[in-house]
Scaffold this motif. Structure first.
Motif, mmCIF file in Angstrom:
data_model
loop_
_atom_site.group_PDB
_atom_site.id
_atom_site.type_symbol
_atom_site.label_atom_id
_atom_site.label_comp_id
_atom_site.label_asym_id
_atom_site.label_seq_id
_atom_site.Cartn_x
_atom_site.Cartn_y
_atom_site.Cartn_z
ATOM 1 N N ALA A 1 0.805 -1.215 0.000
ATOM 2 C CA ALA A 1 0.000 0.000 0.000
ATOM 3 C C ALA A 1 0.840 1.268 0.000
ATOM 4 N N LEU A 2 1.993 1.228 0.637
ATOM 5 C CA LEU A 2 2.824 2.427 0.753
ATOM 6 C C LEU A 2 4.078 2.357 -0.108
ATOM 7 N N ASP A 3 4.156 1.392 -0.998
ATOM 8 C CA ASP A 3 5.327 1.285 -1.871
ATOM 9 C C ASP A 3 5.520 2.573 -2.659
ATOM 10 N N GLY A 4 6.738 3.098 -2.626
ATOM 11 C CA GLY A 4 7.054 4.308 -3.376
ATOM 12 C C GLY A 4 6.607 5.588 -2.708
ATOM 13 N N ARG A 5 5.995 5.488 -1.507
ATOM 14 C CA ARG A 5 5.483 6.687 -0.850
ATOM 15 C C ARG A 5 6.151 6.954 0.492
ATOM 16 N N ALA A 6 7.223 6.248 0.791
ATOM 17 C CA ALA A 6 7.950 6.456 2.043
ATOM 18 C C ALA A 6 8.884 7.656 1.921
ATOM 19 N N ALA A 7 9.161 8.288 3.049
ATOM 20 C CA ALA A 7 10.212 9.301 3.077
ATOM 21 C C ALA A 7 11.547 8.626 2.766
ATOM 22 N N GLU A 8 12.470 9.387 2.203
ATOM 23 C CA GLU A 8 13.786 8.855 1.894
ATOM 24 C C GLU A 8 14.856 9.685 2.585
#
Length: 369
Positions: free
Chosen positions: A139-146
């Motif tokens: 669900a959060l793939d690609g939407r995490a802080a980096e």
């Protein structure tokens, strides 16, 4: 920290984060499917920067993290001198900063600041900048802080542990626990409310079913890691000295933990869930206490409890809720024979008698002048 935008969604119940959105059972199924997220923005985030950060944390805590690779999730505990758990955190490193996801950020910051000495490290509370969301899938793939090019996603090692586990169940219920925690910018938290949501009650039910210990629920002032099978993911038995290590080694190699974790299947006919701290009874005596309870979407009412080691593993226990005693069948997470992994060779009786006689005949040491 300001109120979470997830708590403003329709049907949200609970503060400061939503416990549910109207139907915790349905929300569990969303989590298992990997489509939903849980708002954990009430939890803290602590950063440790500096060239010595990993070797320093390695020397202070139960986990071997000196060579932790960027993006790999682990967890660690801080113990008192007698091996009791004082703090716990989930850890991910991005190559420049170690990130601790924890229920007790202020305590971690205060303790780490006291332990800095001359180490090249800086400790900071980052909870005003980052919030935590939980999920079981993409669900959060690609939407995490980096940070430093590394997504700040902590993948729970419980399903594939590298440490020692006492549980003997096959398969272990934690094998399906694909949980992860994702850091996101706190100022952008509202942007994630477009996803399907689940409350903390749904997450707790799945955690209990996986026998997964949580610091804010299973730990009290007497807890040692062995009792919760926490050597599975939070303790390295092969690393160097740290505070409390003597207890870790002694109980694991030669002794037994005084208490043990069980999952309880509760009789649902009374339609009551015991609160944390409810007494667990066996043979008319108090055998332990409930630490967590929930209504699971498949198993029904369940709980985790910590009971005395010698409590009969096959016995049906009772959980006292006000004037009601709820029957509870056990699933053994930590067996009553956990520990004592080193076999100490026994001296033959004849040799033991000779050694005792020789010791008795030996002249006493002269008094010290």
């Amino acid at each position: 920290m300001t109120g979470s935008p997830f708590s403003a969604l329709d049907g949200a119940v609970g503060d400061p984060v939503a416990e549910h959105y109207g139907n915790p059972v349905v929300e569990q199924r969303r989590l298992v499917a990997g489509t939903a997220v849980v708002d954990l923005s009430d939890r803290g985030v602590v950063s440790v920067t500096g060239a010595d950060r990993l070797t320093w944390l390695d020397s202070l805590t139960t986990q071997a993290v000196a060579t932790l690779a960027p993006g790999v999730g682990t967890e660690l505990l801080q113990l008192d001198p007698n091996g009791h758990v004082e703090l716990a955190a989930h850890l991910i490193d991005d190559g420049e900063t170690a990130w601790l996801l924890t229920e007790t950020p202020a305590e971690w910051v205060a303790w780490l600041q006291r332990m800095r000495f001359r180490m090249r490290v800086e400790v900071a509370d980052r909870g005003d900048e980052f919030a935590t969301l939980g999920t079981f899938g993409a669900a959060l793939d690609g939407r995490a802080a980096e940070a430093n090019g590394v997504p700040l996603v902590w993948v729970d090692p419980w399903s594939a542990p590298t440490g020692h586990t006492y549980a003997t169940a096959q398969p272990h219920p934690g094998e399906e626990w694909t949980y992860r925690e994702v850091l996101v910018p706190r100022t952008a938290l509202a942007e994630y409310t477009d996803l399907p949501v689940a409350g903390t009650l749904a997450l707790e039910a799945l955690r209990i079913a996986a026998w997964r210990p949580r610091f804010g629920r299973e730990v009290d002032e007497r807890t040692i890691p062995h009792e919760l099978d926490w050597l599975r993911t939070a303790v390295s038995l092969g690393k160097g000295c740290y505070r409390g290590q003597e207890t870790i080694a002694k109980v694991h190699n030669l002794g037994h933990p005084p208490r043990r974790l069980v999952m309880l299947h509760l009789d649902g006919s009374d339609a009551v869930l015991p609160p944390s701290g409810a007494e667990v009874e066996f043979g008319g005596d108090v055998a332990g206490r409930v630490t967590s309870s929930a209504l699971h979407h498949e198993l029904g009412p369940i709980a985790l409890a910590v009971v005395k080691r010698r409590t009969d593993p096959a016995a049906t226990l009772g959980v006292r809720v006000d004037d009601t005693v709820v029957a509870a069948a056990q699933e053994v997470a930590v067996p009553d024979d956990a520990g004592a992994t080193v076999e100490v060779p026994r001296m033959p009786r004849s040799l033991a008698r000779r050694a005792a006689a020789a010791a008795a005949a030996r002249p006493a040491d002269p008094p010290v002048e």
